[in-house]
Structures are given as C-alpha cells and as structure tokens.
Motif scaffolding. Sequence first.
Motif, PDB file in Angstrom:
ATOM      1  N   LEU A 191       1.361  14.053   1.057  1.00 41.38           N
ATOM      2  CA  LEU A 191       1.220  11.958   1.115  1.00 41.38           C
ATOM      3  C   LEU A 191       2.306  11.900   2.354  1.00 41.38           C
ATOM      4  O   LEU A 191       1.755  10.690   3.090  1.00 41.38           O
ATOM      5  CB  LEU A 191       0.867  11.809  -0.075  1.00 41.38           C
ATOM      6  CG  LEU A 191      -0.787  11.828  -0.478  1.00 41.38           C
ATOM      7  CD1 LEU A 191      -0.600  11.045  -1.711  1.00 41.38           C
ATOM      8  CD2 LEU A 191      -2.202  12.061   0.258  1.00 41.38           C
TER       9      LEU A 191
ATOM     10  N   ASN B  18      10.170   6.569   1.338  1.00 41.11           N
ATOM     11  CA  ASN B  18      10.202   7.839   0.687  1.00 41.11           C
ATOM     12  C   ASN B  18      11.992   8.687   0.194  1.00 41.11           C
ATOM     13  O   ASN B  18      11.062   9.267  -1.038  1.00 41.11           O
ATOM     14  CB  ASN B  18       9.365   8.366   1.606  1.00 41.11           C
ATOM     15  CG  ASN B  18       8.605   8.861   2.064  1.00 41.11           C
ATOM     16  OD1 ASN B  18       7.556   8.391   2.207  1.00 41.11           O
ATOM     17  ND2 ASN B  18       7.819   8.897   3.677  1.00 41.11           N
TER      18      ASN B  18
ATOM     19  N   LEU C 288       2.398   8.813   5.354  1.00 41.96           N
ATOM     20  CA  LEU C 288       2.828   7.408   5.676  1.00 41.96           C
ATOM     21  C   LEU C 288       3.984   7.284   7.380  1.00 41.96           C
ATOM     22  O   LEU C 288       3.725   6.045   7.671  1.00 41.96           O
ATOM     23  CB  LEU C 288       3.819   6.889   4.445  1.00 41.96           C
ATOM     24  CG  LEU C 288       2.962   7.288   3.257  1.00 41.96           C
ATOM     25  CD1 LEU C 288       4.240   7.508   2.200  1.00 41.96           C
ATOM     26  CD2 LEU C 288       1.681   6.427   3.573  1.00 41.96           C
TER      27      LEU C 288
ATOM     28  N   ALA D 278       2.683   2.055  -3.384  1.00 37.16           N
ATOM     29  CA  ALA D 278       0.855   2.584  -4.012  1.00 37.16           C
ATOM     30  C   ALA D 278       1.830   3.631  -4.176  1.00 37.16           C
ATOM     31  O   ALA D 278       0.632   4.647  -5.087  1.00 37.16           O
ATOM     32  CB  ALA D 278       0.012   1.598  -4.159  1.00 37.16           C
ATOM     33  N   VAL D 279       0.749   4.238  -2.955  1.00 44.13           N
ATOM     34  CA  VAL D 279       0.730   5.384  -2.458  1.00 44.13           C
ATOM     35  C   VAL D 279       1.805   6.130  -2.862  1.00 44.13           C
ATOM     36  O   VAL D 279       0.860   7.296  -3.895  1.00 44.13           O
ATOM     37  CB  VAL D 279       0.427   6.281  -1.203  1.00 44.13           C
ATOM     38  CG1 VAL D 279       0.475   7.353  -0.839  1.00 44.13           C
ATOM     39  CG2 VAL D 279      -0.858   5.413  -0.404  1.00 44.13           C
ATOM     40  N   LEU D 280       2.909   5.847  -2.847  1.00 40.54           N
ATOM     41  CA  LEU D 280       3.811   7.024  -3.420  1.00 40.54           C
ATOM     42  C   LEU D 280       4.415   6.791  -4.629  1.00 40.54           C
ATOM     43  O   LEU D 280       4.751   7.555  -5.279  1.00 40.54           O
ATOM     44  CB  LEU D 280       5.121   6.108  -3.169  1.00 40.54           C
ATOM     45  CG  LEU D 280       5.576   6.808  -1.528  1.00 40.54           C
ATOM     46  CD1 LEU D 280       7.071   5.321  -1.235  1.00 40.54           C
ATOM     47  CD2 LEU D 280       5.609   7.916  -0.866  1.00 40.54           C
TER      48      LEU D 280
ATOM     49  N   ALA E  67       0.702  -0.960  -0.117  1.00 39.70           N
ATOM     50  CA  ALA E  67       0.322   0.177   0.221  1.00 39.70           C
ATOM     51  C   ALA E  67       0.939   1.496   0.363  1.00 39.70           C
ATOM     52  O   ALA E  67       0.736   2.378  -0.563  1.00 39.70           O
ATOM     53  CB  ALA E  67      -1.374  -0.307   1.297  1.00 39.70           C
ATOM     54  N   VAL E  68       2.157   0.860   0.670  1.00 40.95           N
ATOM     55  CA  VAL E  68       2.999   2.508   1.178  1.00 40.95           C
ATOM     56  C   VAL E  68       3.560   2.781  -0.270  1.00 40.95           C
ATOM     57  O   VAL E  68       3.275   3.655  -1.295  1.00 40.95           O
ATOM     58  CB  VAL E  68       3.756   2.789   1.981  1.00 40.95           C
ATOM     59  CG1 VAL E  68       4.834   3.157   1.670  1.00 40.95           C
ATOM     60  CG2 VAL E  68       3.060   2.153   3.724  1.00 40.95           C
TER      61      VAL E  68
ATOM     62  N   LEU F 194       1.475   6.703  -6.516  1.00 45.42           N
ATOM     63  CA  LEU F 194       0.403   7.517  -7.562  1.00 45.42           C
ATOM     64  C   LEU F 194       0.848   9.144  -7.405  1.00 45.42           C
ATOM     65  O   LEU F 194       0.509   9.318  -8.434  1.00 45.42           O
ATOM     66  CB  LEU F 194      -0.801   7.081  -6.661  1.00 45.42           C
ATOM     67  CG  LEU F 194      -1.124   6.118  -7.059  1.00 45.42           C
ATOM     68  CD1 LEU F 194      -2.690   5.731  -6.702  1.00 45.42           C
ATOM     69  CD2 LEU F 194      -1.545   5.879  -8.827  1.00 45.42           C
ATOM     70  N   SER F 195       1.551   9.785  -5.925  1.00 48.93           N
ATOM     71  CA  SER F 195       1.766  10.648  -6.109  1.00 48.93           C
ATOM     72  C   SER F 195       2.533  10.952  -7.138  1.00 48.93           C
ATOM     73  O   SER F 195       3.138  11.981  -7.095  1.00 48.93           O
ATOM     74  CB  SER F 195       1.840  11.098  -3.919  1.00 48.93           C
ATOM     75  OG  SER F 195       3.056  10.346  -4.475  1.00 48.93           O
TER      76      SER F 195
END
Length: 278
Positions: free
Chosen positions: A125, A175, A129, A101-103, A98-99, A105-106
């Motif tokens: 975002l 990150n 995290l 995927a979020v990164l 999930a982490v 997308l951002s």
Amino acid sequence: MSWHVSEEDLRAYARGELDAPALWSADAHLTSCARCRAGLAGVSDPVALDAGWERLDAALDAPRTGVLERLLLRLGVAGHTARLLAATPVLRRSWLGAVVAVLLLSVAAAHSVHGGEFPTLFLALAPLLPLAGVGLSYGPALDPTYEMAVVAPMHGFRLLMVRTVAVLAVVLGLNGLATLALPAYGLRALAWLLPGLALTATGLALTPRLGPVLAPSLVGGAWVGLLLTADALRTGADGPLAPFTVAGQCVAAAVAALAAGLLYLHRDRFDLFQGRAA
C-alpha cells in the motif's frame, strides 16, 4: 439620522489623522450617509480620497491567507507559489486523515502477523499513496484552483514539480513515520521506497498523454496486478514478493530513473496538456 460627522472630524479623516474609535464611527457612518460623504468630498483632495477608498476596497477583497500559506511566505517562498502550494487538494485534512488511516491499518496488520518475514500489506500500500497524492493534486477535474494555475506566470512542468515535491514531502514523511513503527523488520520495511518513486515517476511521465486521472489509475492497477502475479508465483508463503527482493528493488530503481528521464524530456508537453484542459 440623529447625528453627522463634524466638519473638523471630516478634515481629520481626510488627512488620515482621525483616531479610533472616532475613525471607526466615521467609517461606518460614511458608508450610509450621502450628506457626510458630500461634506468629505468638499474638504478632501479628490485624488487622495479615491486612492484611499481603492486601498480600502483592495484590503477588504484580499483573500485571507491560511496557516500553511503564511508559513511558506515566512520561509521565503514567492507569494504565487505559496498560494498554489497551499491550495494543493491533497494537503487538506480529509486526504491526510485517509493516508494516516491506511498506514495505521497496514502497520497494525503487520504487527498481527506472527512469524512472517515481510509486512506485505504495508509494502504493497505504501507505494500507492504518493502516486495517488500526485494524481489528485493536478488537473481540472480535481484541483479547485486549476483555472488560477493555468493563468499563473509559471511553466506547466514547474507547477507540476512544485505540487509533486509538496505531496512527496508529506506522504513520504508519513510513510517514514509508519516505517519506524515496524522496527522488527529493520531495513526491509523500507522496501516500499523505490517502488513508490517508480510508480510516481511513471504516472507523471504518462500524464501528458493519458491525463492526470487515467495515468495514475493505470499505473496503480499495474502495480496491483504485479503484486497478485508475484504472490501466485512465489514458492514460500513467508518469503518476500518479487518486487521487494534485491532484484525487484533494482528493477524499481531502473524504472524510476527511466521515467524521470522521460518526464524531463517531455516537460514541454505539460504546457500543451494544460492549455487543452483549460
């Protein structure tokens, strides 16, 4: 049964001198044959035999160690600490996926905006995290090994710090890799770091009073509200939001330092919190 273990093999088995595959056959046979077990008792030292069965039971009942736990043990981490680290919920594939995927997308959103000076979505975002990761790694409602953590010979604050360091190492590393995917922004892409540390430290400082779920939830909500307010107040559409300016970074550093100090001063409250939750 059509066959039984011979007396000679029973004596060798009792002395630990029976070689495979006869040893394996004898093990399997003795579990279901009372006659051979009685014969083994007659040729064995009872104390040594009981000790051998206890060692066998302990070996069969011992939990299997995972890849992460074995790696930590090889690095010299104590066994109970390695077990608590390996059992951290947010170090599992679902959370890490999930982490990532979020990164992704951002970062993709940052590349899709042309002419903008700041990757606002990524910077908004990324600080959430580590806060979410630490919040999900501690507490009876979320940690499947919480009962083991409660009875472990470890200070509640030390357990929290062990889990926090593990989460921060993973999330901040991810990150950082995402930041490298935004080379056009230079050091401005690192503007998430101080807010991330401030949010995490504040969430930890509030945990003994509010709990491991409510504290990070309120801090995360306050961060979102701050960003929405800063967006409504900024004058230029392409300018940075206030938290990502030099002044905003200084405020984040001050908040992180203050929250870290309060966390250390109130470190004994984690034992009380842990005992109430148990």
